[in-house]
Design a protein around this motif. Structure first.
Motif, PDB file in Angstrom:
ATOM      1  N   LEU A  29       0.861  -1.174   0.000  1.00  0.00           N
ATOM      2  CA  LEU A  29       0.000   0.000   0.000  1.00  0.00           C
ATOM      3  C   LEU A  29       0.901   1.228   0.000  1.00  0.00           C
ATOM      4  N   PRO A  30       0.881   2.009  -1.102  1.00  0.00           N
ATOM      5  CA  PRO A  30       1.777   3.166  -1.178  1.00  0.00           C
ATOM      6  C   PRO A  30       1.234   4.315  -0.333  1.00  0.00           C
ATOM      7  N   ARG A  31       2.140   5.158   0.182  1.00  0.00           N
ATOM      8  CA  ARG A  31       3.551   4.997  -0.139  1.00  0.00           C
ATOM      9  C   ARG A  31       4.332   4.340   0.998  1.00  0.00           C
ATOM     10  N   VAL A  50       2.452  -2.481  -6.374  1.00  0.00           N
ATOM     11  CA  VAL A  50       1.683  -1.604  -5.485  1.00  0.00           C
ATOM     12  C   VAL A  50       0.198  -1.829  -5.699  1.00  0.00           C
ATOM     13  N   MET A  51      -0.557  -1.670  -4.630  1.00  0.00           N
ATOM     14  CA  MET A  51      -2.017  -1.750  -4.666  1.00  0.00           C
ATOM     15  C   MET A  51      -2.540  -0.346  -4.415  1.00  0.00           C
ATOM     16  N   MET A  52      -3.176   0.237  -5.410  1.00  0.00           N
ATOM     17  CA  MET A  52      -3.580   1.637  -5.344  1.00  0.00           C
ATOM     18  C   MET A  52      -4.830   1.818  -4.491  1.00  0.00           C
ATOM     19  N   VAL A  53      -4.678   2.452  -3.350  1.00  0.00           N
ATOM     20  CA  VAL A  53      -5.787   2.746  -2.452  1.00  0.00           C
ATOM     21  C   VAL A  53      -5.587   4.145  -1.881  1.00  0.00           C
ATOM     22  N   VAL A 142       1.069  -5.650   2.052  1.00  0.00           N
ATOM     23  CA  VAL A 142       1.937  -5.101   3.092  1.00  0.00           C
ATOM     24  C   VAL A 142       1.663  -3.610   3.283  1.00  0.00           C
ATOM     25  N   ASP A 143       1.643  -3.183   4.539  1.00  0.00           N
ATOM     26  CA  ASP A 143       1.632  -1.760   4.864  1.00  0.00           C
ATOM     27  C   ASP A 143       2.574  -1.544   6.044  1.00  0.00           C
TER      28      ASP A 143
END
Length: 234
Positions: A29-31, A50-53, A142-143
């Motif tokens: 989860l960016p950034r 990346v997973m755009m949220v 991952v975050d």
């Protein structure tokens, strides 16, 4: 407390070592999640993406999420479909919206801005990370930490629809109630610390620098180059 995101990633990678050698894709989860995920991807010799949220926060309290907009499609990062909102899904915390009296106009305006930011990042990160189908892969999301959990939940729901062979949530720190909610959406949950009084995620790091777009691009590029090198017989 973690020294920095890299140390948090190393500790998570150790807990996930049993996945090394499997068909794994690591998504961040960016950034802030990207430096954590980059360490995991390297340790597991897995691709990184990346997973755009984007979270939608309370007026005046942007870190308190009442909704989250997620890119739920499999469009390649760095490309345009001609309709930037086609694959975007909005997850709302209706109870919190009602409790705080959040105007619908605020949700709509922030959702538009979130969609524009997702489109900007999709273009900026430009095909550096994983962009293929997730069907049949073990996917690790991952975050660097989870507060309300709304953005992570939105991402996990979207990932579950892509038919991965297994779905793992890996974060250094989350509150116990949020950790329990996340665990219901995955096959495996790896959360190193679950303090009752979480506060801000940044409080659990001695160093919690802002992660900029250039750092994300560099980490994605480094991961892609590493994989190419690993597969090059010469």
């Amino acid at each position: 407390m973690f020294k920095d995101r890299e140390e948090a990633g190393a500790r998570l990678a150790e807990a996930l070592q049993d996945l090394q050698g499997q068909d794994v894709v690591v998504l961040a989860l960016p950034r802030g999640g990207v430096p954590v995920a980059a360490v995991i991807a390297e340790a597991l010799q897995a691709p990184l993406g990346v997973m755009m949220v984007r979270k939608i926060g309370v007026p005046g309290q942007p870190e308190l999420a009442v909704a989250a907009l997620v890119d739920a499609g499999e469009q390649e990062v760095g490309t345009s479909s001609g309709n930037e909102t086609a694959d975007l899904q909005l997850l709302r915390n209706e109870a919190l919206i009602r409790q705080l009296g959040i105007p619908e106009t605020h949700i709509e305006a922030e959702a538009r801005r979130a969609g524009q930011e997702i489109a900007r990042r999709r273009s900026l990160y430009g095909g550096q990370g994983w962009s293929g189908s997730l069907e049949g892969h073990q996917v690790i999301l991952v975050d660097d930490g989870v507060a309300t959990g709304l953005t992570a939940m939105a991402a996990l729901q979207a990932l579950g629809a892509r038919k991965p062979a297994g779905l793992v949530m890996a974060v250094p720190v989350a509150a116990p109630d949020v950790a329990a909610e996340l665990a219901r959406l995955v096959d495996r949950s790896v959360i190193l610390e679950q303090p009752q009084d979480l506060g801000a995620v940044s409080l659990w790091y001695r160093r919690f620098d802002q992660v900029d777009d250039e750092t994300v691009r560099r980490l994605l590029q480094d991961a892609a180059q590493r994989l190419r090198g690993d597969r090059d017989p010469g």
